[in-house]
Design a protein around this motif. Structure first.
Motif, PDB file in Angstrom:
ATOM      1  N   PHE A  68       0.835  -1.209   0.000  1.00 33.79           N
ATOM      2  CA  PHE A  68       0.000   0.000   0.000  1.00 33.79           C
ATOM      3  C   PHE A  68       0.870   1.260   0.000  1.00 33.79           C
ATOM      4  CE2 PHE A  68      -2.953  -3.176   1.642  1.00 33.79           C
ATOM      5  CZ  PHE A  68      -4.091  -2.879   0.913  1.00 33.79           C
ATOM      6  N   SER A  69       1.873   1.279   0.902  1.00 31.30           N
ATOM      7  CA  SER A  69       2.755   2.453   0.941  1.00 31.30           C
ATOM      8  C   SER A  69       3.568   2.567  -0.345  1.00 31.30           C
ATOM      9  CB  SER A  69       3.692   2.353   2.146  1.00 31.30           C
ATOM     10  OG  SER A  69       2.957   2.379   3.353  1.00 31.30           O
ATOM     11  N   THR A  70       3.992   1.414  -0.891  1.00 34.42           N
ATOM     12  CA  THR A  70       4.772   1.443  -2.131  1.00 34.42           C
ATOM     13  C   THR A  70       3.952   2.030  -3.276  1.00 34.42           C
ATOM     14  OG1 THR A  70       6.026  -0.494  -1.414  1.00 34.42           O
ATOM     15  CG2 THR A  70       6.051   0.034  -3.767  1.00 34.42           C
ATOM     16  N   VAL A  71       2.695   1.571  -3.403  1.00 36.53           N
ATOM     17  CA  VAL A  71       1.824   2.099  -4.467  1.00 36.53           C
ATOM     18  C   VAL A  71       1.605   3.596  -4.289  1.00 36.53           C
ATOM     19  CG1 VAL A  71      -0.533   2.048  -5.384  1.00 36.53           C
ATOM     20  CG2 VAL A  71       0.683  -0.092  -4.926  1.00 36.53           C
ATOM     21  N   GLY A  72       1.368   4.006  -3.047  1.00 34.81           N
ATOM     22  CA  GLY A  72       1.148   5.429  -2.805  1.00 34.81           C
ATOM     23  C   GLY A  72       2.358   6.270  -3.153  1.00 34.81           C
ATOM     24  N   LEU A  73       3.550   5.804  -2.764  1.00 36.50           N
ATOM     25  CA  LEU A  73       4.766   6.574  -3.066  1.00 36.50           C
ATOM     26  C   LEU A  73       5.048   6.607  -4.567  1.00 36.50           C
ATOM     27  CD1 LEU A  73       6.991   5.357  -0.108  1.00 36.50           C
ATOM     28  CD2 LEU A  73       6.092   7.664  -0.445  1.00 36.50           C
ATOM     29  N   LEU A  74       4.817   5.488  -5.265  1.00 35.65           N
ATOM     30  CA  LEU A  74       4.984   5.486  -6.725  1.00 35.65           C
ATOM     31  C   LEU A  74       4.010   6.467  -7.389  1.00 35.65           C
ATOM     32  CD1 LEU A  74       5.472   1.669  -7.439  1.00 35.65           C
ATOM     33  CD2 LEU A  74       7.177   3.487  -7.680  1.00 35.65           C
ATOM     34  N   ALA A  75       2.759   6.507  -6.892  1.00 35.11           N
ATOM     35  CA  ALA A  75       1.784   7.474  -7.438  1.00 35.11           C
ATOM     36  C   ALA A  75       2.267   8.906  -7.226  1.00 35.11           C
ATOM     37  CB  ALA A  75       0.422   7.264  -6.783  1.00 35.11           C
ATOM     38  N   ALA A  76       2.852   9.174  -6.031  1.00 36.60           N
ATOM     39  CA  ALA A  76       3.352  10.527  -5.758  1.00 36.60           C
ATOM     40  C   ALA A  76       4.527  10.868  -6.671  1.00 36.60           C
ATOM     41  CB  ALA A  76       3.758  10.640  -4.292  1.00 36.60           C
TER      42      ALA A  76
END
Length: 760
Positions: free
Chosen positions: A110-118
């Motif tokens: 979840f954190s990885t996806v969020g950081l990639l989106a950012a």
């Protein structure tokens, strides 16, 4: 409106700040009083959830461009994903308490996806248009900022985390690494912001929200798993707080001016020195070698950026020098023709007269004003360019050709070995041909003057001007060399112009009237107004002397206005005294210069209104040369005709287009020129010219009758001429035999006598 727009994001900022503050207060209490450490996991997910809600509110309330909405949707993914991941992690922590939480590996996704989106959002956020020539420089600035920031974060956060004694899961290291990349990308992206749909400060705040993870990594690198509780309680809620601040900035965003952070690349270079020095003086590890390599890369990029800046500065210096050279050229050359202008010509002439003798050829085009007036200024400009090219080619290296202004050109010859007459001949050949793409035939007059070394340049230019004046006096296409005394007419002409202006102000001009006579009844039916100048010292000055000066100086406009108003006033006075039938025509002469005056029609209208003279009694007398002056004159004449004012074509028959004029010109009267009246009384003309004049007189009266025009015969000198004109059909005439120009009171006496005869 401003308060409403600000109040919505402020709620989310205050809520996120409250969560971060409460989490901090709890940790301080935990250090003092103890308690369940699992509560540290609550601040992060709650703050991230508030950040996601704030972004949703922004997207719902604030209208934005499509690119900006994409950016904020990706930031929503960041906050929502991080909130979900941290929430699951908190749930596992509460479930496993008091043992350390052991969430499954997939939770970190979840954190990885969020950081990639950012990272995607920051990489592709539109920050405005950059000029093509600036793109490489901006790319280098961003690369320097990125690698400088990444080097510092690698040294301060990633390297300690990798070298930490406590084992950290790979997924945690990846997540923290992505947060550090997000920070570096964000700082690099805002190195130059030309302006775009997303607020530049908002982009920075979003990028810096990853600092919480970086700080967590730095702390964990030194404290190991002991950093979990303070990191969760103190650091992780700060990232979402920065996002809510970014939302507030975007909420109020109205568009930003372009701004370049010129200091950022240099700050990045300085920032690299800190880990580089620490690595060099410490034990060299593989992570330290990475620092050295990154520092070398930043240095190379900075050197390349300096080289690009140097090249750009060189280009700007060259452009400035070229601009200065162009300004210098423009200051000394005519913008239309490219020839030297008056300033450069005078400088070169002054220098030439200091060294030796010099010759000036002053050239003026004949009837250039007629070309401008009839064909338009664009064609006139084309003709000037063609003349300049011809003069430049004819002069060659023998002298300096210049345009002094208008249709005046000058040539300076300073070399004694140059044959001046040969230069004059070549210029004459050029100007005698057809010029410009319109194949216009043009003639020029010129004055030539030579002076020895030491002669004041104004004297030599005055002599050349005097010679040109003499050439103009002789007619068209004349070339005259200056001789002593030739300047006297020029000086006299200038003095006459000054006296003319003074005389107008002093009221020295008078209007006299020459009667227009009915040849059958021998009665005055109209008058032609003529102006006379009673000079206080020179006596009566002939109109033949001062009218050309008035034309050249433009004083013909106020002089003509005076004659027009006085004629209307006097004619209205005669009508009031003797009745409406006493006069049929009152005619002042009008020059071409007056017809070009934009206020002329208003002057006529005002003169009629002030005097009360009916418009149909006013007859404006114009020569053919005045009528042939282009569209502006034609519009003026038709406007006068529509007012009821009648127009008379004076000196009819002397021009080349008399017959064609009658089709386009709204004339009511034609006045047969005196040259066709001379000798008309002879039964057997002794020359072919006299016979032709009689034929023209017959043709004009027949043509005028066919066109329903009144006809006036001018210059009647004897009764025999008057009788012959009567037999030809002429009913109106003027001339010294009938009546000379008279003062107004003499016309009054004549009209009174006619009225008495009619009454008897």
């Amino acid at each position: 409106m401003t308060e409403r727009r600000w109040s919505s994001p402020r709620r989310y900022v205050l809520a996120a700040a409250a969560v971060a503050g409460l989490s901090t207060l709890w940790y301080l209490g935990y250090l003092t009083l103890g308690g369940p450490s699992v509560l540290a996991y609550l601040g992060g997910p709650i703050a991230s959830a508030l950040g996601a809600v704030a972004v949703l509110a922004l997207l719902r309330v604030v209208p934005m461009e499509r690119a900006a909405r994409k950016f904020w949707w990706l930031i929503f993914v960041l906050e929502a994903s991080v909130a979900t991941g941290r929430g699951i992690q908190a749930a596992y922590a509460f479930a496993a308490y008091p043992r350390p939480p052991a969430p499954p590996a997939w939770v970190s996704l979840f954190s990885t996806v969020g950081l990639l989106a950012a990272i995607v959002a920051i990489c592709f956020v539109p920050l405005g248009e950059i000029a093509p020539g600036e793109r490489w420089k901006r790319l280098l600035d961003r690369l320097i900022a990125f690698y400088g920031c990444f080097t510092l974060l690698w040294f301060a956060a990633v390297q300690p985390l990798i070298d930490a004694d406590d084992s950290w899961p790979l997924r945690s290291k990846v997540t923290i690494g992505l947060a550090i990349v997000m920070i570096a990308v964000g700082i690099a992206r805002v190195a130059f912001v030309p302006g775009g749909p997303v607020d530049r400060v908002a982009v920075r705040l979003v990028a810096c929200s990853g600092l919480a993870a970086a700080a967590y990594a730095m702390f964990a690198g030194h404290a190991g798993h002991r950093a979990t509780t303070p990191g969760q309680a103190l650091l992780l809620p700060l990232g979402p707080l920065l996002v809510t601040f970014a939302v507030a900035r975007q909420w109020r965003y109205t568009g930003a001016r372009p701004q370049r952070e010129a200091w950022l690349p240099y700050l990045a270079v300085v920032a690299v020195d800190v880990p580089l020095v620490a690595t060099v003086f410490g034990p060299m590890t593989w992570a330290g070698r990475v620092v050295v390599l990154l520092a070398v890369g930043v240095t190379l990029l900075a050197s390349l950026r300096q080289f690009v800046g140097f090249r750009e500065n060189q280009r700007l210096i060259r452009a400035q020098r070229e601009a200065q050279a162009q300004l210098s050229y423009d200051a000394t050359h005519d913008s239309l023709t490219g020839l030297a202008n008056r300033s450069l010509f005078r400088d070169r002439l002054a220098a030439a007269l200091e060294c030796g003798p010099a010759t000036v050829i002053w050239v003026d085009l004949d009837d250039f004003k007629a070309v401008n007036d009839s064909l338009g200024h664009d064609i006139g400009d084309d003709l000037l360019v063609a003349v300049a090219d011809g003069v430049r080619g004819a002069v060659g290296d023998d002298g300096l050709a210049a345009r002094l202004g208008g249709d005046e050109f000058a040539i300076l010859i300073s070399e004694p070995t140059v044959d001046t007459d040969e230069v004059v001949r070549r210029i004459g050949e050029v100007l005698d041909g057809s010029l410009s793409e319109h194949r216009l035939l043009i003639h020029a007059s010129a004055g030539i003057a030579t002076a020895p070394a030491g002669t004041p340049l104004d004297h030599l230019m005055r002599d050349a001007d005097s010679a040109l004046y003499a050439a103009k006096q002789r007619g068209k296409a004349n070339w005259v060399r200056y001789s002593t005394g030739m300047e006297r007419p020029v000086v006299a002409d200038a003095q006459l112009g000054a006296d003319l202006r003074r005389g107008l102000e002093a009221g020295e001009f008078r209007v006299v009237y020459q009667p227009l006579v009915d040849l059958h009844r021998n009665q005055v039916i109209g008058v032609e107004a003529l102006v006379r100048w009673q000079h206080p010292t020179r006596g009566v000055i002939s109109p033949a002397d001062f009218i050309p000066v008035a034309e050249r100086t433009g004083l013909i406009v106020p002089l003509g206005r005076f004659v027009l108003r006085e004629t209307c006033r006097q004619a209205a006075a005669w009508l009031a005294e003797f009745g409406p039938g006493v006069l049929q025509k009152a005619g002042p002469n009008v020059s071409a210069r007056q017809l070009h005056d934009p206020d002329f029609v208003d002057d006529v209208r005002a003169a009629l209104a002030e005097s009360g003279l009916p418009g149909e009694l006013l007859v404006l007398e114009l020569t053919e040369s005045a009528v042939l002056r282009g569209q502006q004159v034609s519009r003026t004449l038709h406007e006068l005709h529509d007012m009821g004012v009648r127009l008379a074509l004076d000196d009819f028959g002397t021009g080349e287009s008399s017959l064609s004029l009658l089709r386009a010109f709204p004339a009511s009267i034609v006045k047969l020129d005196k040259s066709f009246v001379d000798g008309i009384e002879l039964d057997e003309p002794d020359t072919p010219e006299a016979l032709a004049r009689q034929a023209v007189a017959r043709a004009v009266i027949q043509m005028a009758g066919a066109l329903d025009l009144d006809t006036v015969a001018e210059g009647i000198e004897n009764e025999e001429q008057a009788e012959r004109l009567r037999r030809l059909g002429y009913s109106l005439g003027q001339g010294f035999h009938l009546a000379e120009p008279m003062r107004p009171e003499q016309i009054t006496s004549m009209l009174a006598g006619q009225q008495d005869e009619s009454a008897a």
